[in-house]
Design a protein around this motif. Sequence first.
Motif: not given
Length: 340
Positions: A162-177, A209-216
Amino acid sequence: MDVLKVVAAQLIVWHHFSAYGPMADTMTLMWPELMEWLYRYARLAVQVFLVVGGYLAAQSVMNKPITHPLVQVAKRYFRLVPFYALALALISVAVAASRHTIHADWLPSEPTLWQFAAHGLLLHDVLGFEALSSGAWYVAIDFQLYALLILLCHSLQSSTQRRLSVVVACLCLASMWQFNRMDELDVWAIYFFAAYGLGVLAAWAKRSAFDARVFWITAVLGVGALWFEYRTRLSLAWVTAVWLVIKPKGSVHWTPMKRVLHRLSNSAYVLFLTHFGVIVLFSDMWNKSHFYHPVTAFALTGFAWLLCVGLGLFLHEKAEVPIHHWVAQRAKPLFSRLSR
């Protein structure tokens, strides 16, 4: 997946046909809207490759411990570079043979040893060297993105998934924004991690299900980034990632059409690397033949496109795959030493 790769690869080839050479200038006289569309929008298909690349990379490391990240990164390097170097050498020969008839800014200058070495190390853009081919930048970025993902997986593998998914999501969002809005960063992985990260999260979304929520959640916040500053390239990456998550499962039965698509998909990397050489040679032929009619230019471009596809299939099977197997066998001792 194969359809996405094949369509994106053909669009990129046609973008370069619209951007380089005298045939493109001639076709513009009769079909200005078509050529403008190919030039401005077909190149956006690179975003599909970035998302798909992230998706496939994430699948390859899913639920697998990364105990030796240098080995993983080295394997990726030896997977990308050998044929890439061969393609650059062949294109350099084509450019040298055409230099007397093509006098245009898009033709690369005569390469130097240091320039070729920088390409081999995938650092030509970072070090400020002129690219020897139209696809050289993508290989370097793909390697950076993969290396970044491997380092993230290795550094966070002691934590929960879960932590890895959240970190990747944060880096992805940092790139987007932020980072994806800074054009001066387009030689670094962080600029493209918006698209690549969406692909990674799309692959992991099917894990739990947690990774799916992170993606959405990331996808919804990505819409906010587009509202803040709209970018067509990012919107295409967003649509591609969402489709990979919601797409229905295809039939496992192999049909002749699926086999053709799979072969074209496997040869997309070779096509991406070699088609610029075909453009150079056909531009040379056009200048020497003194053709002038747009219909003739379109017919020759269509023939050149089919030649690019055929050459990609041929070189994939007869050059890329054998070279990869040979290099993999020779590199085993190196991988063994790195694994100690």
